[in-house]
Design an enzyme around this catalytic site. Structure first.
Site, PDB file in Angstrom:
ATOM      1  N   HIS A 242       0.791  -1.229   0.000  1.00 59.52           N
ATOM      2  CA  HIS A 242       0.000   0.000   0.000  1.00 59.52           C
ATOM      3  C   HIS A 242       0.832   1.293   0.000  1.00 59.52           C
ATOM      4  O   HIS A 242       0.842   2.043  -0.970  1.00 59.52           O
ATOM      5  CB  HIS A 242      -0.916   0.021   1.236  1.00 59.52           C
ATOM      6  CG  HIS A 242      -1.793  -1.197   1.379  1.00 59.52           C
ATOM      7  ND1 HIS A 242      -2.854  -1.482   0.544  1.00 59.52           N
ATOM      8  CD2 HIS A 242      -1.749  -2.213   2.279  1.00 59.52           C
ATOM      9  CE1 HIS A 242      -3.426  -2.613   0.925  1.00 59.52           C
ATOM     10  NE2 HIS A 242      -2.778  -3.080   1.974  1.00 59.52           N
TER      11      HIS A 242
HETATM   12  O1  RIB Z   1      -5.333  -0.127   4.492  1.00 58.29           O
HETATM   13  C1  RIB Z   1      -3.945  -0.069   4.294  1.00 58.29           C
HETATM   14  C2  RIB Z   1      -3.324   0.940   5.210  1.00 58.29           C
HETATM   15  O2  RIB Z   1      -3.547   0.565   6.563  1.00 58.29           O
HETATM   16  C3  RIB Z   1      -1.786   1.025   5.062  1.00 58.29           C
HETATM   17  O3  RIB Z   1      -1.393   2.338   5.328  1.00 58.29           O
HETATM   18  C4  RIB Z   1      -1.283   0.099   6.137  1.00 58.29           C
HETATM   19  O4  RIB Z   1       0.007   0.494   6.643  1.00 58.29           O
HETATM   20  C5  RIB Z   1      -2.308   0.315   7.215  1.00 58.29           C
HETATM   21  O5  RIB Z   1      -1.944   1.464   7.937  1.00 58.29           O
END
Ligand code: RIB
Ligand code: CA
Length: 313
Positions: A242
């Site tokens: 992500h």
């Molecule tokens: O949904 C993904 C996000 O949530 C990313 O930033 C991961 O690190 C968690 O914080």
């Protein structure tokens, strides 16, 4: 011309990789500071993890601050089930020698935006938006001084990852996300619709460990730990990566596609709390407050990430 950025983060393995990517790119990004926020794990641990990652990068001159412990209105919800009890399980990184700065992270954000030239600082948010929301409430004058907020947040076509309706970062602090999306600041949103298309297949993880440096090995170990939850849940051959997408957008925006639309946050309903209601087909006259990215060139993303990690110790 390097772009000045502040990284707001809740490290987490994917946050850590995003921080490494930014610190490996000094000719593109001037990382003014890193601010931890309560999210994947409690604030103190997130801040300690941020210090560990800065030391791993060798860029120990970059200051690290602790921001808000909990969301603006609600109690903190964490994600140890994904990131492990330390929030950065996987690599065995040494306890940091580097110390946190004394100033509160929200005040650091405000002071930096007030002292830097207006329109020159970009905020890169990798966790819940609490620190940015609080900064905008405490000092509304900073809004027109922010060049852009690039956030890993939200989901629409991919639906939620923490509830059927909401992505984790927005679920944890919907009120903060609402304040930020109504602020009038230029926003680029990188939702699960993008990050679920950048999967860390085995050969890509081998590409990191094959670099032959500490950073590449640590990144491979981070992903091998944090991917377990997503491989089980989604049944794919690789897990989404992500937060590094936020930094990759700044480094190579052509890797991504999206459009300016309205995104509004659900803050009232308990069923759909934290949902990013994206008017992707522009069927309302709500203001188009967000550049909403929907897809990425995943091979290009992993090429960029591998190239840049090879520059680190
Ligand atoms: O949904 C993904 C996000 O949530 C990313 O930033 C991961 O690190 C968690 O914080
Ligand atoms: Ca994060």
């Amino acid at each position: 011309m390097t772009r000045k950025i502040i990284i707001d983060t809740d490290p987490g393995q994917d946050d850590a990789i995003a921080i490494l990517l930014a610190l490996a790119s000094p000719e593109d990004l001037d990382v003014l500071g890193i601010v931890a926020v309560g999210g994947n794990i409690g604030l103190a641990q997130n801040a300690r993890n941020a210090l560990k990652v800065v030391e791993l990068s060798g860029r120990t001159e970059v200051p690290v601050y602790a921001g808000c412990e909990r969301p603006m209105r609600r109690m903190l919800v964490t994600a140890e089930h994904v990131h492990g009890p330390t929030g950065l399980d996987g690599p065995d990184l040494p306890e940091p020698k580097k110390k946190l700065e004394a100033q509160h992270g929200v005040d650091y954000i405000i002071d930096t935006l007030r002292s830097e030239e207006p329109g020159t600082v970009t905020l890169c948010t990798l966790g819940p938006l609490t620190n940015i929301g609080m900064a905008l409430v405490k000092a509304p004058d900073i809004a027109p001084r922010i060049r852009e907020i690039v956030m890993m947040a939200g989901a629409y076509f991919e639906v939620g990852n923490f509830t059927p309706a909401a992505e984790f970062n927005v679920y944890v602090d919907p009120e903060a996300a609402d304040v930020v999306l109504r602020s009038g600041v230029p926003i680029t949103m990188i939702p699960l619709d993008v990050t679920h298309g950048v999967l860390s297949y085995a050969h890509r993880i081998e590409g990191f460990s094959g670099i032959g440096n500490k950073a590449g090995r640590a990144v491979a170990e981070m992903i091998l730990f944090s991917q377990k939850f997503d491989l089980e849940k989604y049944g794919n051959e690789g897990a989404p990566l992500h937060d590094p997408c936020v930094i990759a957008w700044l480094l190579e925006p052509d890797l991504f596609k999206g459009r300016k639309i309205n995104v509004t946050i659900e803050t009232a309903s308990e069923l759909t709390r934290g949902m990013t209601v994206a008017d992707y087909w522009q069927i309302t006259d709500r203001p188009r407050n967000v550049l909403y990215l929907r897809s990425a060139d995943d091979a290009g993303f992993y090429r960029l990430l591998t190239e840049r990690l090879a520059r680190l110790p």
